[in-house]
Design a protein around this motif. Structure first.
Motif, PDB file in Angstrom:
ATOM      1  N   ILE A   1       0.822  -1.207   0.000  1.00 25.24           N
ATOM      2  CA  ILE A   1       0.000   0.000   0.000  1.00 25.24           C
ATOM      3  C   ILE A   1       0.861   1.264   0.000  1.00 25.24           C
ATOM      4  O   ILE A   1       1.741   1.425   0.852  1.00 25.24           O
ATOM      5  CB  ILE A   1      -0.949   0.005   1.211  1.00 25.24           C
ATOM      6  N   THR A   2       0.580   2.143  -0.955  1.00 23.52           N
ATOM      7  CA  THR A   2       1.281   3.428  -1.028  1.00 23.52           C
ATOM      8  C   THR A   2       0.361   4.614  -0.737  1.00 23.52           C
ATOM      9  O   THR A   2       0.818   5.679  -0.338  1.00 23.52           O
ATOM     10  CB  THR A   2       1.910   3.617  -2.415  1.00 23.52           C
ATOM     11  N   ARG A   3      -0.947   4.432  -0.959  1.00 20.84           N
ATOM     12  CA  ARG A   3      -1.891   5.532  -0.736  1.00 20.84           C
ATOM     13  C   ARG A   3      -3.289   4.963  -0.547  1.00 20.84           C
ATOM     14  O   ARG A   3      -3.653   3.980  -1.180  1.00 20.84           O
ATOM     15  CB  ARG A   3      -1.866   6.487  -1.929  1.00 20.84           C
ATOM     16  N   VAL A   4      -4.058   5.625   0.325  1.00 16.55           N
ATOM     17  CA  VAL A   4      -5.438   5.207   0.575  1.00 16.55           C
ATOM     18  C   VAL A   4      -6.361   6.420   0.498  1.00 16.55           C
ATOM     19  O   VAL A   4      -6.101   7.448   1.129  1.00 16.55           O
ATOM     20  CB  VAL A   4      -5.588   4.543   1.960  1.00 16.55           C
ATOM     21  N   ASP A   5      -7.424   6.308  -0.292  1.00 12.19           N
ATOM     22  CA  ASP A   5      -8.481   7.313  -0.337  1.00 12.19           C
ATOM     23  C   ASP A   5      -9.716   6.698   0.305  1.00 12.19           C
ATOM     24  O   ASP A   5     -10.244   5.692  -0.190  1.00 12.19           O
ATOM     25  CB  ASP A   5      -8.801   7.720  -1.780  1.00 12.19           C
ATOM     26  N   ALA A   6     -10.171   7.288   1.401  1.00 14.63           N
ATOM     27  CA  ALA A   6     -11.311   6.739   2.134  1.00 14.63           C
ATOM     28  C   ALA A   6     -12.430   7.777   2.188  1.00 14.63           C
ATOM     29  O   ALA A   6     -12.192   8.954   2.492  1.00 14.63           O
ATOM     30  CB  ALA A   6     -10.894   6.350   3.551  1.00 14.63           C
ATOM     31  N   LYS A   7     -13.646   7.318   1.903  1.00 17.09           N
ATOM     32  CA  LYS A   7     -14.783   8.234   1.810  1.00 17.09           C
ATOM     33  C   LYS A   7     -16.026   7.638   2.448  1.00 17.09           C
ATOM     34  O   LYS A   7     -16.348   6.470   2.235  1.00 17.09           O
ATOM     35  CB  LYS A   7     -15.056   8.552   0.333  1.00 17.09           C
ATOM     36  N   SER A   8     -16.707   8.461   3.228  1.00 22.17           N
ATOM     37  CA  SER A   8     -17.988   8.079   3.802  1.00 22.17           C
ATOM     38  C   SER A   8     -18.957   9.226   3.540  1.00 22.17           C
ATOM     39  O   SER A   8     -18.956  10.236   4.247  1.00 22.17           O
ATOM     40  CB  SER A   8     -17.862   7.822   5.308  1.00 22.17           C
ATOM     41  N   LYS A   9     -19.741   9.096   2.489  1.00 22.89           N
ATOM     42  CA  LYS A   9     -20.714  10.133   2.107  1.00 22.89           C
ATOM     43  C   LYS A   9     -22.058   9.740   2.700  1.00 22.89           C
ATOM     44  O   LYS A   9     -22.800   8.941   2.135  1.00 22.89           O
ATOM     45  CB  LYS A   9     -20.800  10.257   0.590  1.00 22.89           C
ATOM     46  N   MET A  10     -22.359  10.284   3.865  1.00 20.71           N
ATOM     47  CA  MET A  10     -23.534   9.878   4.621  1.00 20.71           C
ATOM     48  C   MET A  10     -24.334  11.073   5.115  1.00 20.71           C
ATOM     49  O   MET A  10     -24.673  11.175   6.298  1.00 20.71           O
ATOM     50  CB  MET A  10     -23.097   8.989   5.796  1.00 20.71           C
ATOM     51  N   SER A  11     -24.613  12.023   4.214  1.00 23.97           N
ATOM     52  CA  SER A  11     -25.462  13.185   4.513  1.00 23.97           C
ATOM     53  C   SER A  11     -24.840  14.143   5.524  1.00 23.97           C
ATOM     54  O   SER A  11     -25.563  14.930   6.155  1.00 23.97           O
ATOM     55  CB  SER A  11     -26.848  12.735   5.013  1.00 23.97           C
ATOM     56  N   GLN A  12     -23.488  14.108   5.658  1.00 18.81           N
ATOM     57  CA  GLN A  12     -22.852  15.037   6.600  1.00 18.81           C
ATOM     58  C   GLN A  12     -23.045  16.494   6.196  1.00 18.81           C
ATOM     59  O   GLN A  12     -22.941  17.392   7.028  1.00 18.81           O
ATOM     60  CB  GLN A  12     -21.349  14.755   6.714  1.00 18.81           C
ATOM     61  N   ASN A  13     -23.304  16.738   4.912  1.00 21.43           N
ATOM     62  CA  ASN A  13     -23.460  18.108   4.421  1.00 21.43           C
ATOM     63  C   ASN A  13     -24.888  18.630   4.553  1.00 21.43           C
ATOM     64  O   ASN A  13     -25.179  19.744   4.124  1.00 21.43           O
ATOM     65  CB  ASN A  13     -23.019  18.199   2.958  1.00 21.43           C
ATOM     66  N   ARG A  14     -25.783  17.843   5.138  1.00 26.25           N
ATOM     67  CA  ARG A  14     -27.161  18.268   5.329  1.00 26.25           C
ATOM     68  C   ARG A  14     -27.382  18.701   6.784  1.00 26.25           C
ATOM     69  O   ARG A  14     -26.623  18.331   7.684  1.00 26.25           O
ATOM     70  CB  ARG A  14     -28.137  17.133   4.994  1.00 26.25           C
ATOM     71  N   SER A  15     -28.428  19.444   6.994  1.00 26.38           N
ATOM     72  CA  SER A  15     -28.772  19.884   8.346  1.00 26.38           C
ATOM     73  C   SER A  15     -29.214  18.693   9.196  1.00 26.38           C
ATOM     74  O   SER A  15     -29.519  17.605   8.672  1.00 26.38           O
ATOM     75  CB  SER A  15     -29.911  20.903   8.294  1.00 26.38           C
ATOM     76  N   ALA A  16     -29.268  18.908  10.509  1.00 27.20           N
ATOM     77  CA  ALA A  16     -29.714  17.834  11.406  1.00 27.20           C
ATOM     78  C   ALA A  16     -31.136  17.396  11.076  1.00 27.20           C
ATOM     79  O   ALA A  16     -31.464  16.203  11.138  1.00 27.20           O
ATOM     80  CB  ALA A  16     -29.612  18.297  12.854  1.00 27.20           C
ATOM     81  N   ASP A  17     -31.989  18.348  10.710  1.00 28.18           N
ATOM     82  CA  ASP A  17     -33.363  17.993  10.360  1.00 28.18           C
ATOM     83  C   ASP A  17     -33.420  17.150   9.087  1.00 28.18           C
ATOM     84  O   ASP A  17     -34.177  16.170   9.005  1.00 28.18           O
ATOM     85  CB  ASP A  17     -34.201  19.263  10.177  1.00 28.18           C
ATOM     86  N   ASP A  18     -32.608  17.521   8.098  1.00 26.35           N
ATOM     87  CA  ASP A  18     -32.578  16.742   6.857  1.00 26.35           C
ATOM     88  C   ASP A  18     -32.004  15.353   7.108  1.00 26.35           C
ATOM     89  O   ASP A  18     -32.480  14.359   6.548  1.00 26.35           O
ATOM     90  CB  ASP A  18     -31.758  17.468   5.791  1.00 26.35           C
ATOM     91  N   GLN A  19     -30.994  15.272   7.957  1.00 24.40           N
ATOM     92  CA  GLN A  19     -30.423  13.965   8.294  1.00 24.40           C
ATOM     93  C   GLN A  19     -31.480  13.083   8.968  1.00 24.40           C
ATOM     94  O   GLN A  19     -31.590  11.892   8.675  1.00 24.40           O
ATOM     95  CB  GLN A  19     -29.217  14.134   9.217  1.00 24.40           C
ATOM     96  N   ALA A  20     -32.256  13.686   9.845  1.00 23.36           N
ATOM     97  CA  ALA A  20     -33.317  12.922  10.524  1.00 23.36           C
ATOM     98  C   ALA A  20     -34.342  12.433   9.507  1.00 23.36           C
ATOM     99  O   ALA A  20     -34.869  11.315   9.623  1.00 23.36           O
ATOM    100  CB  ALA A  20     -33.989  13.787  11.586  1.00 23.36           C
ATOM    101  N   GLY A  21     -34.614  13.253   8.484  1.00 23.56           N
ATOM    102  CA  GLY A  21     -35.535  12.829   7.443  1.00 23.56           C
ATOM    103  C   GLY A  21     -34.999  11.662   6.642  1.00 23.56           C
ATOM    104  O   GLY A  21     -35.746  10.747   6.271  1.00 23.56           O
ATOM    105  N   VAL A  22     -33.700  11.684   6.382  1.00 24.53           N
ATOM    106  CA  VAL A  22     -33.059  10.581   5.665  1.00 24.53           C
ATOM    107  C   VAL A  22     -33.148   9.295   6.484  1.00 24.53           C
ATOM    108  O   VAL A  22     -33.468   8.223   5.953  1.00 24.53           O
ATOM    109  CB  VAL A  22     -31.583  10.923   5.353  1.00 24.53           C
ATOM    110  N   VAL A  23     -32.880   9.404   7.770  1.00 22.91           N
ATOM    111  CA  VAL A  23     -32.950   8.230   8.647  1.00 22.91           C
ATOM    112  C   VAL A  23     -34.355   7.652   8.660  1.00 22.91           C
ATOM    113  O   VAL A  23     -34.554   6.432   8.521  1.00 22.91           O
ATOM    114  CB  VAL A  23     -32.506   8.593  10.079  1.00 22.91           C
ATOM    115  N   ALA A  24     -35.339   8.519   8.782  1.00 24.51           N
ATOM    116  CA  ALA A  24     -36.725   8.051   8.825  1.00 24.51           C
ATOM    117  C   ALA A  24     -37.125   7.388   7.516  1.00 24.51           C
ATOM    118  O   ALA A  24     -37.767   6.332   7.502  1.00 24.51           O
ATOM    119  CB  ALA A  24     -37.657   9.223   9.133  1.00 24.51           C
ATOM    120  N   GLY A  25     -36.730   8.002   6.402  1.00 25.07           N
ATOM    121  CA  GLY A  25     -37.096   7.449   5.105  1.00 25.07           C
ATOM    122  C   GLY A  25     -36.440   6.116   4.828  1.00 25.07           C
ATOM    123  O   GLY A  25     -37.101   5.157   4.406  1.00 25.07           O
ATOM    124  N   LEU A  26     -35.139   6.032   5.077  1.00 30.16           N
ATOM    125  CA  LEU A  26     -34.422   4.789   4.807  1.00 30.16           C
ATOM    126  C   LEU A  26     -34.852   3.673   5.757  1.00 30.16           C
ATOM    127  O   LEU A  26     -34.821   2.497   5.399  1.00 30.16           O
ATOM    128  CB  LEU A  26     -32.913   5.018   4.915  1.00 30.16           C
TER     129      LEU A  26
END
Length: 215
Positions: A169-194
């Protein structure tokens, strides 16, 4: 891999745990004949202060190992993913300025790939891989299998049909795109929907989004 700051995972402990939990990757190499890709399980060796490597094996009949890699190889590990509809965002009612997206986790491991076929090295790699995954069955009280359970001539013949691969291993790119860029209310909506979805992957993503900010 494109990794905006909001989604980038820089902590080595995060991507190491992710690889060990995901286990199966797609190994991609560029060759003179074009791109080659093979799904295969790989073991992560990442000693503190030492060189990190991935270890696995593929079929001897697979042309990927016969074609020398040009430049670095890439091992792609992917985790849970889910479609996110803007209908779940409270902000949709407030501004209307929302669009669909996709939540996902991925780790891209770059490095130098080498292939090997010495019997001792192959046996060690296959045994380690088997013991790693059978250990989970043992912990659950289920019947397990070891390489030594099979007749030796049979094992030796099977080993002649595979080739080992080691990725330094020479380099690692790690990504977790999990609605961090949304507001707390929008995140709660995502949780409820999923959470209402019957898809296991959607349920997993809901749990991850629900855990944002709690660690």
């Amino acid at each position: 891999m494109y990794t905006p700051p909001a989604f980038r995972q820089d902590d080595p402990a995060w991507w190491r745990q992710f690889i060990r939990a995901t286990r199966l990757c797609t190994l991609v190499t560029a060759t003179a004949e074009g791109l080659e890709a093979t799904p295969l399980p790989m073991i992560l060796d990442a000693p503190e202060g030492g060189e990190a490597t991935l270890l696995g094996h593929l079929s001897r009949a697979n042309d990927q190992w016969k074609r020398p890699p040009v430049g670095e190889a890439l091992a792609i590990f992917t985790g849970p993913d889910a479609y996110v509809t803007p209908s779940w965002y409270p902000s949709k009612q407030e501004t209307g300025k929302v669009v669909p997206t996709w939540n996902y986790q991925a780790v891209h491991v770059h490095g130098e790939a080498t292939f090997f076929d010495d019997p001792d090295g192959l046996r060690a790699a296959v045994t380690r891989l088997t013991d790693l995954h059978e250990a989970e069955r043992a912990e659950a009280g289920m019947e397990t299998w070891r390489v030594s359970d099979a007749p030796e001539p049979f094992v030796a013949a099977q080993l002649r049909g595979v080739v080992g691969v080691r990725l330094r291993i020479t380099r690692v790119d790690a990504k977790s795109k999990m609605s961090q860029n949304r507001s707390a209310d929008d995140q709660a909506g995502v949780v409820a929907g999923l959470s209402e979805s019957p898809r296991p992957g959607d349920q997993m993503v809901a749990a991850i989004v629900a855990g944002l900010g709690k660690s």
